[in-house]
Design a protein around this motif. Sequence first.
Motif, PDB file in Angstrom:
ATOM      1  N   ALA A   2       0.547  -1.164   0.017  1.00 24.80           N
ATOM      2  CA  ALA A   2      -0.143  -0.004   0.156  1.00 24.80           C
ATOM      3  C   ALA A   2       0.728   1.257   0.149  1.00 24.80           C
ATOM      4  O   ALA A   2       2.102   1.305   0.339  1.00 24.80           O
ATOM      5  N   LEU A   3       0.068   2.512  -0.584  1.00 25.03           N
ATOM      6  CA  LEU A   3       1.342   3.501  -0.711  1.00 25.03           C
ATOM      7  C   LEU A   3       0.390   4.880  -0.194  1.00 25.03           C
ATOM      8  O   LEU A   3      -0.707   5.125  -0.830  1.00 25.03           O
ATOM      9  N   VAL A   4       0.767   5.664   0.894  1.00 27.37           N
ATOM     10  CA  VAL A   4       0.312   6.919   0.959  1.00 27.37           C
ATOM     11  C   VAL A   4       1.051   7.838   0.914  1.00 27.37           C
ATOM     12  O   VAL A   4       2.209   7.883   1.378  1.00 27.37           O
ATOM     13  N   GLY A   5       0.989   9.191   0.124  1.00 28.40           N
ATOM     14  CA  GLY A   5       1.815  10.060  -0.148  1.00 28.40           C
ATOM     15  C   GLY A   5       1.429  11.401  -0.017  1.00 28.40           C
ATOM     16  O   GLY A   5       0.254  11.770  -0.108  1.00 28.40           O
ATOM     17  N   PHE A   6       2.314  12.245   0.633  1.00 31.97           N
ATOM     18  CA  PHE A   6       2.251  13.752   1.079  1.00 31.97           C
ATOM     19  C   PHE A   6       2.249  14.368  -0.461  1.00 31.97           C
ATOM     20  O   PHE A   6       3.068  14.289  -1.054  1.00 31.97           O
ATOM     21  N   ASP A   7       1.248  15.391  -0.624  1.00 30.23           N
ATOM     22  CA  ASP A   7       1.212  16.202  -1.783  1.00 30.23           C
ATOM     23  C   ASP A   7       0.492  15.472  -3.018  1.00 30.23           C
ATOM     24  O   ASP A   7       0.933  14.297  -3.322  1.00 30.23           O
ATOM     25  N   ASP A   8      -0.650  15.939  -3.522  1.00 32.57           N
ATOM     26  CA  ASP A   8      -1.206  15.471  -4.716  1.00 32.57           C
ATOM     27  C   ASP A   8      -0.480  15.848  -5.746  1.00 32.57           C
ATOM     28  O   ASP A   8       0.348  16.753  -5.849  1.00 32.57           O
ATOM     29  N   PHE A   9      -0.437  15.327  -7.100  1.00 32.90           N
ATOM     30  CA  PHE A   9       0.292  15.960  -7.978  1.00 32.90           C
ATOM     31  C   PHE A   9      -0.525  15.486  -9.372  1.00 32.90           C
ATOM     32  O   PHE A   9      -1.390  14.685  -9.455  1.00 32.90           O
ATOM     33  N   GLU A  10      -0.111  15.943 -10.553  1.00 34.80           N
ATOM     34  CA  GLU A  10      -0.723  16.045 -11.704  1.00 34.80           C
ATOM     35  C   GLU A  10      -0.737  14.604 -12.170  1.00 34.80           C
ATOM     36  O   GLU A  10       0.256  13.959 -11.997  1.00 34.80           O
ATOM     37  N   LEU A  11      -1.752  14.241 -12.739  1.00 30.95           N
ATOM     38  CA  LEU A  11      -1.982  12.698 -13.245  1.00 30.95           C
ATOM     39  C   LEU A  11      -2.025  11.688 -12.311  1.00 30.95           C
ATOM     40  O   LEU A  11      -1.851  10.621 -12.470  1.00 30.95           O
ATOM     41  N   SER A  12      -2.158  12.078 -10.983  1.00 35.32           N
ATOM     42  CA  SER A  12      -2.144  11.057  -9.967  1.00 35.32           C
ATOM     43  C   SER A  12      -3.153  10.128 -10.202  1.00 35.32           C
ATOM     44  O   SER A  12      -2.910   9.211  -9.571  1.00 35.32           O
TER      45      SER A  12
END
Length: 323
Positions: free
Chosen positions: A262-272
Motif C-alpha cells: 500500500a502507498l500513501v503520499g504527501f502532496d497531490d500531483f498532476e496525473l495522480s
Amino acid sequence: MVDVAKQAGVSLKTVSRVINGEPHVQRALADRVLAVAAELGFQRNHMASALRAGRASATIGLLIEELANPFYSTIAHVAAEIARERDTLLLSASSEEDPAREEQLLRDLCSRRVDGLLVVPTHGDHGYLRPQVELGIPVVFLDRPGTGLSADAVLLDNRGGARAGMARLLAAGHQRVGVLLDSTGVHTMSERAAGAREALAEAGIRDDPALVRDGVRDPAGAAAAVAELLERPDPPTAFLTLNNRITVGAVQELWRRGSTAALVGFDDFELSHLMPRPLTVISYDTRELARQATQLLFARIDGDRTQPRTIVLPTELIDRGLS
C-alpha cells in the motif's frame, strides 16, 4: 509625455489619462495618443508612478526552493496573478534549499526596494531581515515558518496530514510501514515525520528506525529506497512517502516489481489519478496557500500593523490511481 502631447496635438493631462488607462477618453483620441507614444518609443515609468503613490517600487519578491517543482510553480503563478491585479511586478528567485544563497537573494531583493517579500524559507536563521522589516519591507513566510524573525506565516497542517495518512495504513492492518522523506532539517519534513510517529504511538506500534529512509531527494532516490526496503528479510507491507517527488519514484518501483504494498503520499500531483496502481494522497489547496500569503502581504503593504499571525490550512486524504 510632453513630446507625445505635442505631436498628438493634445494636452499633457490627456496623455496622462490615456497612458494610465483612465476612462472617459474618446476612443479615437486615445488611439491617436497611443500611436504617437509607440512611434516615439514612450514607455510608462512604473517606478515614478509608484513613488508618486507613496510606494517604493510596485514590485514584490518571491523566494521559493525550486521553480521546477509543480508545488512552487503554482505558488509563483498565483502570486503573479494577484500582483498583476495590484499593478505590481513579481520578482521570483530560487534558493535551491541553500541558506547562504537564500540570504544573498533576499538581500538583493531588498536592495531593489521591493514593497514586500514572500519567502519559502530554508532552515537558516532569518534574523538578518529584521533591519529591512523595521524599515518597512514586510515579510510573509509560506509553507514553512521563518526563524529568528517575528513575521506572518501561512502553513499547511503537515503534522496532522501525515498522522492521518499513517493512521489510514495502520487501520488497514499494516504493521510495518516504510517512511521515506527528504530531510528532517526541513520544517515540513520534520512535522510530517512527527505526525507519522504520533499515529504509530496512538496505535501502540513501536517506531522502527530501520523502516525510515532520510535524505531521499528525487524519484530515482525514492525508487532505490523502496527497492532496498523490499529486499529486506522482513519488508514493509506499506509505504508513507512525504512529498510528491518521492511518491512518484515509489510508484515507479512498486509498479516495476508488481508489488501490492500500500502507498500513501504527501502532496497531490498532476496525473495522480492515472497512476497504474491504487494510492492515497494527502492533499491540500496549493492555490489557497499562495492566495492567503500574497493577500496577507499586500495587507501589510497597505498599512496593516496588527501582530504577526500564523494561518494553518487543512489537508485531506484522497484516493488516487487506477484500481
